[in-house]
Scaffold this motif. Structure first.
Motif: not given
Length: 75
Positions: A62-75
């Motif tokens: 879950v933590v990994t998915i949250v981090i990946v989603v946040r990084r994608i949104r910050q682009r």
């Protein structure tokens, strides 16, 4: 050195050869890479199926998915 009957000596040699063949077969089976991989796999699955480990792995996922989603949104 005691004199021994040649037939007795041959029987002892045959018995030793048979025992050696069994030992070699046993070692070959124990050193079989597929068997070793299967043993490791079953041990790992048994470990992962423990409740504490399963919950921990789910949390890390879950933590990994949250981090990946946040990084994608910050682009």
């Amino acid at each position: 050195m005691a004199d021994r009957d040649p037939d007795t000596i041959k029987q002892e040699i045959d018995q030793a050869r048979d025992q050696l063949a069994l030992t070699v077969d046993s070692l070959a089976e124990r050193a079989n890479p597929r068997r070793i991989a299967d043993d490791v796999k079953s041990g790992l699955l048994k470990f992962v199926k423990k409740p504490a480990v399963a919950v921990s792995l789910a949390g890390v996922g879950v933590v990994t998915i949250v981090i990946v989603v946040r990084r994608i949104r910050q682009r």
